[in-house]
Design a protein around this motif. Structure first.
Motif, PDB file in Angstrom:
ATOM      1  N   MET A   1       0.253  -2.036   8.618  1.00 38.24           N
ATOM      2  CA  MET A   1       0.632  -3.359   8.132  1.00 38.24           C
ATOM      3  C   MET A   1       2.082  -3.685   8.474  1.00 38.24           C
ATOM      4  O   MET A   1       2.406  -4.804   8.863  1.00 38.24           O
ATOM      5  N   ALA A   2       2.970  -2.699   8.317  1.00 33.62           N
ATOM      6  CA  ALA A   2       4.404  -3.000   8.482  1.00 33.62           C
ATOM      7  C   ALA A   2       5.191  -1.805   9.000  1.00 33.62           C
ATOM      8  O   ALA A   2       6.354  -1.648   8.668  1.00 33.62           O
ATOM      9  N   GLY A   3       4.552  -0.956   9.800  1.00 32.25           N
ATOM     10  CA  GLY A   3       5.294   0.117  10.437  1.00 32.25           C
ATOM     11  C   GLY A   3       4.879   1.510  10.037  1.00 32.25           C
ATOM     12  O   GLY A   3       4.721   2.381  10.878  1.00 32.25           O
ATOM     13  N   GLN A   4       4.697   1.765   8.736  1.00 30.31           N
ATOM     14  CA  GLN A   4       4.391   3.109   8.276  1.00 30.31           C
ATOM     15  C   GLN A   4       2.896   3.251   7.995  1.00 30.31           C
ATOM     16  O   GLN A   4       2.272   2.342   7.432  1.00 30.31           O
ATOM     17  N   PRO A   5       2.300   4.395   8.325  1.00 28.58           N
ATOM     18  CA  PRO A   5       0.902   4.627   7.941  1.00 28.58           C
ATOM     19  C   PRO A   5       0.760   4.701   6.433  1.00 28.58           C
ATOM     20  O   PRO A   5       1.698   5.052   5.715  1.00 28.58           O
ATOM     21  N   VAL A   6      -0.419   4.357   5.944  1.00 34.85           N
ATOM     22  CA  VAL A   6      -0.643   4.288   4.504  1.00 34.85           C
ATOM     23  C   VAL A   6      -1.673   5.321   4.065  1.00 34.85           C
ATOM     24  O   VAL A   6      -2.481   5.816   4.861  1.00 34.85           O
ATOM     25  N   SER A   7      -1.636   5.645   2.789  1.00 32.54           N
ATOM     26  CA  SER A   7      -2.668   6.475   2.178  1.00 32.54           C
ATOM     27  C   SER A   7      -3.844   5.575   1.804  1.00 32.54           C
ATOM     28  O   SER A   7      -3.715   4.700   0.938  1.00 32.54           O
ATOM     29  N   LEU A   8      -4.977   5.782   2.444  1.00 29.34           N
ATOM     30  CA  LEU A   8      -6.152   4.979   2.118  1.00 29.34           C
ATOM     31  C   LEU A   8      -6.652   5.306   0.717  1.00 29.34           C
ATOM     32  O   LEU A   8      -7.122   4.426   0.000  1.00 29.34           O
ATOM     33  N   ALA A   9      -6.517   6.566   0.318  1.00 26.14           N
ATOM     34  CA  ALA A   9      -7.023   6.979  -0.990  1.00 26.14           C
ATOM     35  C   ALA A   9      -6.212   6.376  -2.124  1.00 26.14           C
ATOM     36  O   ALA A   9      -6.768   5.890  -3.115  1.00 26.14           O
TER      37      ALA A   9
ATOM     38  N   LYS B   1      13.237  10.845   0.959  1.00 24.10           N
ATOM     39  CA  LYS B   1      12.341  10.703   2.105  1.00 24.10           C
ATOM     40  C   LYS B   1      11.044  11.459   1.886  1.00 24.10           C
ATOM     41  O   LYS B   1      11.000  12.480   1.181  1.00 24.10           O
ATOM     42  N   LEU B   2       9.960  10.909   2.441  1.00 28.10           N
ATOM     43  CA  LEU B   2       8.623  11.498   2.486  1.00 28.10           C
ATOM     44  C   LEU B   2       7.852  11.422   1.171  1.00 28.10           C
ATOM     45  O   LEU B   2       6.696  11.866   1.104  1.00 28.10           O
ATOM     46  N   TRP B   3       8.448  10.850   0.121  1.00 26.23           N
ATOM     47  CA  TRP B   3       7.682  10.618  -1.100  1.00 26.23           C
ATOM     48  C   TRP B   3       6.762   9.422  -0.884  1.00 26.23           C
ATOM     49  O   TRP B   3       7.189   8.350  -0.444  1.00 26.23           O
ATOM     50  N   TRP B   4       5.478   9.606  -1.193  1.00 28.25           N
ATOM     51  CA  TRP B   4       4.520   8.504  -1.113  1.00 28.25           C
ATOM     52  C   TRP B   4       4.802   7.495  -2.222  1.00 28.25           C
ATOM     53  O   TRP B   4       5.067   7.883  -3.366  1.00 28.25           O
ATOM     54  N   HIS B   5       4.740   6.206  -1.893  1.00 31.38           N
ATOM     55  CA  HIS B   5       5.011   5.207  -2.930  1.00 31.38           C
ATOM     56  C   HIS B   5       4.237   3.911  -2.676  1.00 31.38           C
ATOM     57  O   HIS B   5       4.198   3.391  -1.576  1.00 31.38           O
ATOM     58  N   GLN B   6       3.591   3.466  -3.714  1.00 27.95           N
ATOM     59  CA  GLN B   6       2.989   2.125  -3.768  1.00 27.95           C
ATOM     60  C   GLN B   6       3.947   1.242  -4.540  1.00 27.95           C
ATOM     61  O   GLN B   6       4.487   1.647  -5.568  1.00 27.95           O
ATOM     62  N   VAL B   7       4.178   0.012  -4.044  1.00 26.96           N
ATOM     63  CA  VAL B   7       5.174  -0.875  -4.660  1.00 26.96           C
ATOM     64  C   VAL B   7       4.487  -2.182  -5.037  1.00 26.96           C
ATOM     65  O   VAL B   7       3.982  -2.897  -4.164  1.00 26.96           O
TER      66      VAL B   7
ATOM     67  N   ARG C   1       6.775  -2.273  -9.924  1.00 31.14           N
ATOM     68  CA  ARG C   1       6.242  -0.989 -10.365  1.00 31.14           C
ATOM     69  C   ARG C   1       6.079  -0.095  -9.133  1.00 31.14           C
ATOM     70  O   ARG C   1       5.420  -0.462  -8.168  1.00 31.14           O
ATOM     71  N   PHE C   2       6.704   1.080  -9.176  1.00 29.48           N
ATOM     72  CA  PHE C   2       6.559   2.078  -8.129  1.00 29.48           C
ATOM     73  C   PHE C   2       5.633   3.185  -8.637  1.00 29.48           C
ATOM     74  O   PHE C   2       5.867   3.747  -9.704  1.00 29.48           O
ATOM     75  N   THR C   3       4.607   3.496  -7.861  1.00 35.72           N
ATOM     76  CA  THR C   3       3.717   4.612  -8.155  1.00 35.72           C
ATOM     77  C   THR C   3       3.920   5.653  -7.061  1.00 35.72           C
ATOM     78  O   THR C   3       3.709   5.374  -5.881  1.00 35.72           O
ATOM     79  N   LEU C   4       4.350   6.858  -7.452  1.00 35.11           N
ATOM     80  CA  LEU C   4       4.835   7.859  -6.507  1.00 35.11           C
ATOM     81  C   LEU C   4       3.981   9.125  -6.525  1.00 35.11           C
ATOM     82  O   LEU C   4       3.497   9.547  -7.576  1.00 35.11           O
ATOM     83  N   TYR C   5       3.861   9.718  -5.326  1.00 31.95           N
ATOM     84  CA  TYR C   5       3.232  11.028  -5.172  1.00 31.95           C
ATOM     85  C   TYR C   5       4.140  11.892  -4.302  1.00 31.95           C
ATOM     86  O   TYR C   5       4.739  11.402  -3.343  1.00 31.95           O
ATOM     87  N   PRO C   6       4.254  13.184  -4.595  1.00 33.82           N
ATOM     88  CA  PRO C   6       5.188  14.038  -3.851  1.00 33.82           C
ATOM     89  C   PRO C   6       4.703  14.310  -2.428  1.00 33.82           C
ATOM     90  O   PRO C   6       3.505  14.225  -2.130  1.00 33.82           O
TER      91      PRO C   6
ATOM     92  N   SER D   1       0.815  -1.215   0.000  1.00 31.50           N
ATOM     93  CA  SER D   1       0.000   0.000   0.000  1.00 31.50           C
ATOM     94  C   SER D   1       0.846   1.261   0.000  1.00 31.50           C
ATOM     95  O   SER D   1       1.976   1.287   0.501  1.00 31.50           O
ATOM     96  N   CYS D   2       0.279   2.316  -0.545  1.00 31.62           N
ATOM     97  CA  CYS D   2       0.980   3.584  -0.687  1.00 31.62           C
ATOM     98  C   CYS D   2       1.323   4.155   0.685  1.00 31.62           C
ATOM     99  O   CYS D   2       0.446   4.384   1.524  1.00 31.62           O
ATOM    100  N   HIS D   3       2.609   4.391   0.912  1.00 34.03           N
ATOM    101  CA  HIS D   3       3.099   4.860   2.201  1.00 34.03           C
ATOM    102  C   HIS D   3       4.323   5.753   1.955  1.00 34.03           C
ATOM    103  O   HIS D   3       4.732   5.955   0.830  1.00 34.03           O
TER     104      HIS D   3
END
Length: 334
Positions: free
Chosen positions: A189-197, A232-238, A168-173, A150-152
């Motif tokens: 899930m694994a330490g970092q909060p995720v973007s639900l959206a 650091k701090l870039w949102w990424h779904q992997v 595939r990495f999907t990134l948001y600034p 999930s995106c985190h």
């Protein structure tokens, strides 16, 4: 419409300094193509297993097991207090074997073992597969079937290297944080909060502020031997897009001057400021802008440099002096 992440070929540590300073993601094509691990992975999943486990110390770790119906999307369950997978404690070799043995078996569980520190679990792997761009940083390994993490965000710089399979990495600034609809910070899930959206299908009724940005993501498609520098701090779904996928990554704070992390400072600021009256919060924002973010320059720029005192350069002396003063205040000092 999504945008490809900018690309470069393999680079040297000298070239990497410029990449670091940019604080922007970059694909490094072929950066680790000469790794023995990559060559083993190109042969077969079994060959990669045999190569990897020659370094194995037999230590235990935690693996995720999910029903194939989740399609590798390890996520929350029906509520934020539960998850759609189970965790099992096992030896690292047993987790890798479970991934290999269940390849091509649709009825078998999806398996994922991640964030395993290599120097502790597989000593010798790092020396055999060097990463000069992150010298001295202990790498971690992620092994599994097809997966969708999930995106985190991470609070450190990251170099992610593809040892086997494709990702595939999907990134948001970082500046989209207010649009991301973040989940709980203490049940993850694994330490970092995720973007639900960003972690699920489009749903304007639930996440209206994110929808205008959903299709403006940056996307990187990585193959064996490729690497991605992720600030650091870039949102990424992997997404692991092959039946068998292995990623090696390096986390570190490239601009660290001491033991204190910006994220820790933010949490302390939340305690001290976040529930004060709006007008007071606005006043503190002005002070943070002046003293911390310094959009108009150094806060004592009107004085000679040798009169800046504690607000002079943090190194060699002021970091320790400021830190000692902060610790004094946290202990109740005046």
């Amino acid at each position: 419409m999504t945008t490809p992440v900018p690309e470069r070929g393999a680079i040297t540590p000298e070239d990497f300094r410029e990449v670091l300073q940019s604080c922007r993601p970059v694909v490094l094509r072929g950066q680790v193509r000469d790794w023995p691990a990559v060559k083993a992975g190109l042969t077969s999943a079994g060959a990669f297993r045999d190569y990897l486990l020659q370094f194995d110390r037999g230590l235990e770790m935690e693996a995720f097991f999910g029903d194939r119906s989740i399609q590798g999307k390890y996520y929350y369950g029906e509520t934020f207090s539960g998850f759609n997978f189970k965790r099992e404690q096992m030896r690292f070799a047993a987790a890798v074997d479970a991934v290999i043995e269940n390849l091509g078996r649709p009825e078998s569980p999806s398996v994922y073992a991640g964030s395993i520190p290599l120097d502790s679990y597989l000593p010798g792997f790092t020396q055999d597969n060097p990463m000069p761009l992150a010298s001295g940083v202990e790498p971690r390994i992620w092994v599994g079937h097809e997966s969708n993490v999930s995106c985190h965000y991470d609070a450190m710089e990251n170099i992610a290297c593809i040892a086997a399979g494709r990702r595939r990495f999907t990134l948001y600034p970082p500046e989209l944080i207010g649009k991301m609809y973040i989940g709980p910070i203490d049940r993850t899930m694994a330490g970092q909060p995720v973007s639900l959206a960003a972690s699920g299908p489009s749903d304007p009724s639930l996440y209206p502020d994110f929808e205008p940005y959903r299709d403006s993501a940056f996307v990187a498609e990585l193959e064996p031997g490729d690497a991605l520098f992720l600030p650091k701090l870039w949102w990424h779904q992997v997404e692991g897009t092959e039946p068998f996928n292995v990623l090696i990554n390096y986390w570190w704070d490239a601009f660290r001057l001491g033991p204190d992390a910006p994220y820790t400072a933010m949490l302390l600021a939340m305690i001290a400021i976040s529930e004060r009256p709006p007008q007071e919060r606005a006043a503190w924002r002005a002070w943070f802008d002046h003293y911390v973010f310094r959009g108009e320059g150094h806060p004592l720029r009107h004085l000679p440099a040798d009169e800046h005192g504690l607000l002079g350069p943090l190194k060699p002396d002021n970091y320790g002096r400021l830190r000692a003063y902060v610790m004094h205040l946290l202990r109740g000092g005046q």
